[in-house]
Design a protein around this motif. Structure first.
Motif, mmCIF file in Angstrom:
data_model
loop_
_atom_site.group_PDB
_atom_site.id
_atom_site.type_symbol
_atom_site.label_atom_id
_atom_site.label_comp_id
_atom_site.label_asym_id
_atom_site.label_seq_id
_atom_site.Cartn_x
_atom_site.Cartn_y
_atom_site.Cartn_z
ATOM 1 N N LYS A 172 0.832 -1.208 0.000
ATOM 2 C CA LYS A 172 0.000 0.000 0.000
ATOM 3 C C LYS A 172 0.867 1.259 0.000
ATOM 4 N N ARG A 173 1.955 1.235 0.757
ATOM 5 C CA ARG A 173 2.833 2.412 0.809
ATOM 6 C C ARG A 173 3.445 2.685 -0.559
ATOM 7 N N LEU A 174 3.923 1.641 -1.215
ATOM 8 C CA LEU A 174 4.498 1.814 -2.546
ATOM 9 C C LEU A 174 3.438 2.268 -3.549
ATOM 10 N N ALA A 175 2.237 1.738 -3.433
ATOM 11 C CA ALA A 175 1.170 2.109 -4.367
ATOM 12 C C ALA A 175 0.815 3.584 -4.237
ATOM 13 N N ARG A 176 0.761 4.097 -3.005
ATOM 14 C CA ARG A 176 0.445 5.519 -2.811
ATOM 15 C C ARG A 176 1.482 6.401 -3.492
ATOM 16 N N LYS A 177 2.734 6.032 -3.382
ATOM 17 C CA LYS A 177 3.787 6.834 -4.006
ATOM 18 C C LYS A 177 3.758 6.692 -5.528
ATOM 19 N N ALA A 178 3.487 5.481 -6.013
ATOM 20 C CA ALA A 178 3.478 5.257 -7.463
ATOM 21 C C ALA A 178 2.335 6.002 -8.138
ATOM 22 N N ARG A 179 1.200 6.123 -7.478
ATOM 23 C CA ARG A 179 0.032 6.753 -8.106
ATOM 24 C C ARG A 179 0.218 8.255 -8.303
ATOM 25 N N ARG A 180 1.226 8.835 -7.690
ATOM 26 C CA ARG A 180 1.482 10.259 -7.924
ATOM 27 C C ARG A 180 1.928 10.518 -9.357
ATOM 28 N N PHE A 181 2.479 9.496 -10.020
ATOM 29 C CA PHE A 181 3.010 9.682 -11.367
ATOM 30 C C PHE A 181 1.963 9.425 -12.449
ATOM 31 N N ARG A 182 0.703 9.239 -12.055
ATOM 32 C CA ARG A 182 -0.403 9.035 -13.001
ATOM 33 C C ARG A 182 -0.174 7.828 -13.912
ATOM 34 N N TRP A 183 0.473 6.814 -13.366
ATOM 35 C CA TRP A 183 0.615 5.540 -14.053
ATOM 36 C C TRP A 183 -0.645 4.709 -13.887
ATOM 37 N N PHE A 184 -0.668 3.619 -14.647
ATOM 38 C CA PHE A 184 -1.571 2.529 -14.279
ATOM 39 C C PHE A 184 -0.831 1.711 -13.223
ATOM 40 N N VAL A 185 -1.420 1.562 -12.050
ATOM 41 C CA VAL A 185 -0.764 0.880 -10.934
ATOM 42 C C VAL A 185 -1.514 -0.413 -10.628
ATOM 43 N N SER A 186 -0.784 -1.522 -10.638
ATOM 44 C CA SER A 186 -1.340 -2.842 -10.345
ATOM 45 C C SER A 186 -0.674 -3.369 -9.081
ATOM 46 N N VAL A 187 -1.484 -3.686 -8.061
ATOM 47 C CA VAL A 187 -0.953 -4.069 -6.757
ATOM 48 C C VAL A 187 -1.400 -5.492 -6.440
ATOM 49 N N ALA A 188 -0.459 -6.335 -6.039
ATOM 50 C CA ALA A 188 -0.711 -7.774 -5.933
ATOM 51 C C ALA A 188 -1.828 -8.116 -4.959
ATOM 52 N N HIS A 189 -1.881 -7.457 -3.789
ATOM 53 C CA HIS A 189 -2.898 -7.847 -2.808
ATOM 54 C C HIS A 189 -4.302 -7.471 -3.276
ATOM 55 N N GLU A 190 -4.410 -6.591 -4.270
ATOM 56 C CA GLU A 190 -5.706 -6.268 -4.860
ATOM 57 C C GLU A 190 -6.041 -7.197 -6.024
ATOM 58 N N VAL A 191 -5.027 -7.585 -6.784
ATOM 59 C CA VAL A 191 -5.246 -8.424 -7.964
ATOM 60 C C VAL A 191 -5.439 -9.886 -7.579
ATOM 61 N N LEU A 192 -4.545 -10.423 -6.738
ATOM 62 C CA LEU A 192 -4.585 -11.846 -6.393
ATOM 63 C C LEU A 192 -4.020 -12.036 -4.986
ATOM 64 N N PRO A 193 -4.848 -11.914 -3.947
ATOM 65 C CA PRO A 193 -4.361 -12.039 -2.564
ATOM 66 C C PRO A 193 -4.190 -13.497 -2.143
ATOM 67 N N GLU A 194 -3.350 -14.209 -2.870
ATOM 68 C CA GLU A 194 -3.129 -15.631 -2.622
ATOM 69 C C GLU A 194 -1.637 -15.940 -2.640
ATOM 70 N N PHE A 195 -1.286 -17.116 -2.084
ATOM 71 C CA PHE A 195 0.118 -17.506 -2.055
ATOM 72 C C PHE A 195 0.559 -18.020 -3.421
ATOM 73 N N ARG A 196 1.805 -18.401 -3.548
ATOM 74 C CA ARG A 196 2.536 -18.768 -4.761
ATOM 75 C C ARG A 196 3.032 -17.493 -5.440
ATOM 76 N N GLU A 197 4.291 -17.154 -5.160
ATOM 77 C CA GLU A 197 4.839 -15.874 -5.598
ATOM 78 C C GLU A 197 4.904 -15.745 -7.113
ATOM 79 N N TYR A 198 5.263 -16.834 -7.807
ATOM 80 C CA TYR A 198 5.380 -16.732 -9.264
ATOM 81 C C TYR A 198 4.030 -16.407 -9.888
ATOM 82 N N GLU A 199 3.003 -17.180 -9.548
ATOM 83 C CA GLU A 199 1.683 -16.957 -10.132
ATOM 84 C C GLU A 199 1.116 -15.591 -9.740
ATOM 85 N N ARG A 200 1.377 -15.180 -8.498
ATOM 86 C CA ARG A 200 0.871 -13.884 -8.048
ATOM 87 C C ARG A 200 1.585 -12.744 -8.781
ATOM 88 N N THR A 201 2.885 -12.902 -8.988
ATOM 89 C CA THR A 201 3.633 -11.881 -9.719
ATOM 90 C C THR A 201 3.172 -11.804 -11.168
#
Length: 670
Positions: A172-201
């Motif tokens: 969340k902290r990184l997302a708040r800072k990234a959104r200042r640049f008006r990017w499209f921001v994709s955050v893992a805990h919002e997209v797929l809050p599940e284990f398995r790092e490769y699939e989540r990434t």
């Protein structure tokens, strides 16, 4: 945006590579089907042309399926993505998994990572598996890494930290800072809050990869809908439900399989109207075939794949293969006949189209066997040329040392073998006997092969639905609104672990209820389904078990029954773990009825066609679907044609027309 309540006029739109299909359901229950040519790469122009031609009264609602995100991934034409991850996990996209598509191949090629190494950045932080913060993320480092990503020239950023699903404070902290640049921001805990790092990434990166392109497309499409008098736009999801554009703009990854999913929803809707719940759906178009299994409901999986990458988000379990009407027949180095996956596409298309195609295709073979009426293809707007089909199939026959007819039969037989394997992969390989199902065929070419496939599989009933060439658009019309939630918990299946899972399910349920209420669904229109991903301790895969009651013994029994069906064995004394809690919130919309045919009227074939049956030819009547009446009987061999699809009934198959227009075809005994 309001979704519940009274939807006056619904417009389902499905965009394919060749045609844009439109199905309209009016307030008084009437149906209209319309097709226009698709307009790649600006697909919204085809939508605007279709709406212009239809001249609908203002206030209609569009439910739309698109391949924009899918094509971006398959063609590798998405955004430039920067990835921010935990130190030590920079290369997880390249390391991937040990699984290989071809187990015994000595040399394998993996797809290049969507994010090159120079745009992958790391931070010093660590969250434990239990959610405890082991190494805090400093504000200075968070600021520094987001600026590094911004200077990399990226259009979008994906943020995926180790165990971020257990405690997303650093994400969340990184997302708040990234959104200042008006990017499209994709955050893992919002997209797929599940284990398995490769699939989540992968999921987080794919969401960022297609995000900017999908956002631009939806903005243009919403302008088109408003310009033509539409009041709302909704988008179909891979999971078989619709979603608001505001959700899809944030999570476009949920649309990657929206087209095939809508087709399954439409197929199951028709099957239920004629009294069938257990169906194998078979959608054969120009370039590919999609198959799925339904047990009263579509089978939903989190084990999808796209472009060689895993897709762990909920999607209807559809198997796609490169076998369609335009699939090209060819001889391999050993002289064996192959069909596909290469396709002639729409242009130049099969040779018989007369657009310059010079290679034999499945469509050319069906024409030469008499199973297509050259005068009534695409409603008579395109006359098929048998002379061109003879030329290209003849060249193949010469290389095979057989006659033109034998080569055509070989092409169809090989294509059928490919499609049988696909149907077995979603049935027998998952513990289901295909003979216990009806085969529901749709797509422009599906009806030509359905009865032949049923014979090979031992299936006794084939369903040939109305709107066969536009069933994905129909599926969009009848689709419910769906929102899926999940959370990894990783606890034992015992009283204490089950209580923790129940509490998580309760939180997700409350969240789903709130979102449905915000979309104006009343309490009677809301449906909540809860499931648990379970596995024997030590296994590397899970089975999803629906929860009817929160009792350990009941859940264990259900899991072991599924395990026995899928794998043929159980471990009665082994402990079981609850891995992930899943909640599906559904906004249920009233289902319309298909239009009814007149009960009695005189019908006659519109033509006769000579078809090859074995070593000889037989006279086969050509029936026009638009002239059928309820209870009419069609006896094979015969053809059934409409503006968008053709079906072939071989000898010993007999079809009866249901009042909905669906033709129920059964194999005659003896």
């Amino acid at each position: 945006m309001s979704c519940g309540g009274d939807w006056r006029m619904l417009v389902g739109i499905d965009i394919g590579g060749t045609f844009t299909d439109v199905v309209v359901l009016t307030e008084d229950g009437n149906w209209r089907v319309h097709k226009v040519l698709s307009t790649p790469p600006d697909f919204e122009r085809g939508v605007e042309e279709a709406l212009r031609q239809l001249r609908l009264p203002s206030g209609f609602i569009v439910v739309h399926g698109s391949t924009v995100a899918t094509n971006a991934v398959l063609e590798r034409k998405g955004a430039k993505v920067a990835l921010i991850t935990t130190k030590g996990f920079r290369d997880v996209l390249e390391i991937g998994r040990q699984t290989r598509p071809r187990l015994y191949a000595l040399c394998t090629e993996r797809p290049d990572p969507i994010v090159p190494r120079e745009r992958r950045f790391t931070v010093k932080e660590r969250v434990g598996a239990d959610g405890s913060v082991l190494m805090p993320l400093g504000d200075k480092e968070a600021e520094q890494v987001t600026r590094q990503a911004q200077r990399s020239g990226a259009d979008a950023v994906a943020i995926c930290l180790l165990f971020g699903f257990a405690n997303p404070v650093h994400e969340k902290r990184l997302a708040r800072k990234a959104r200042r640049f008006r990017w499209f921001v994709s955050v893992a805990h919002e997209v797929l809050p599940e284990f398995r790092e490769y699939e989540r990434t992968v999921a987080t990166v794919l969401n960022a990869y297609v995000g900017p392109r999908m956002n631009r497309y939806l903005q243009r499409l919403q302008r088109v809908v408003r310009k033509r008098g539409g009041s709302q736009l909704w988008v179909t999801q891979s999971s078989g439900g619709s979603a608001a554009p505001s959700f899809v703009r944030r999570f476009p990854i949920h649309t990657l399989y929206s087209g095939p999913a809508a087709g399954v929803i439409g197929a199951l809707f028709v099957a239920r109207q004629v009294g069938f719940e257990r169906v194998l759906t078979f959608d054969m178009g120009g370039t590919s075939t999609d198959v799925a299994l339904c047990l009263g409901e579509p089978t939903v999986t989190t084990e999808g794949e796209i472009g060689g990458l895993p897709l762990r988000l909920p999607s209807i379990a559809v198997r796609s293969i490169g076998a369609g009407g335009g699939s090209i027949a060819w001889l391999d180095e050993g002289g064996a006949l192959r069909v596909g996956p290469q396709s002639a596409g729409a242009r130049p298309g099969p040779a018989c189209y007369g657009f310059g195609g010079d290679q034999p295709t499945v469509t050319d073979a069906n024409l030469l066997l008499g199973r297509l009426d050259p005068e009534r293809f695409w409603g008579g707007r395109l006359r098929l040329r048998e002379d061109l089909a003879v030329r290209v199939v003849g060249q193949l026959a010469e290389g095979m040392g057989v006659s033109v007819r034998e080569a055509a039969e070989g092409i169809v037989a090989v294509a059928n073998a490919n499609m049988v394997r696909a149907l077995l992969s979603v049935s027998a390989e998952r513990g289901y006997d295909p003979r216990d199902f009806a085969l529901l065929s749709f797509g422009g070419a599906g009806g030509l092969h359905a009865c032949l496939l049923a014979e090979l599989l031992g299936i006794q009933t084939v369903l040939l639905p109305p709107f066969a060439g536009a069933l994905s658009a129909l599926g969009a019309v009848v689709m419910d609104t769906v929102r899926d939630f999940s959370q990894t918990v990783a606890v034992p299946l015992d009283d204490e672990g089950l209580e923790k899972a129940r509490q998580v399910a309760q939180r997700l349920t409350e969240r789903g209820e709130r979102e449905l209420a915000q979309m104006s669904f009343s309490e009677t229109q809301r449906l909540i389904r809860i499931a648990l991903d379970l596995r024997y301790r030590g296994q590397g895969y899970e089975l999803t078990v629906p929860v009817q009651g929160w009792e350990v013994a009941e859940i264990r029994d259900t899991f072991e029954a599924l395990h026995q069906q899928r794998f043929g064995h159980t471990y009665p004394d082994a402990p079981i773990d609850i891995v992930t809690v899943r909640v599906r919130s559904i906004g249920v919309r009233p289902k319309p009825s298909l239009p009814r045919l007149p009960k009695r009227r005189r019908i006659a074939p519109v033509a006769m066609r000579r078809v090859w049956v074995g070593d000889g030819q037989a006279e086969a009547p050509v029936w026009a679907r638009g002239q059928l009446c309820a209870s009419a009987v069609l006896t094979g061999p015969c053809l059934l044609v409409d503006d968008h699809a053709t079906a072939y009934l071989p000898p010993s198959w007999r079809g009866q027309v249901h009042e909905t227009g669906c033709v129920i075809v059964r194999k005659e005994e003896g």
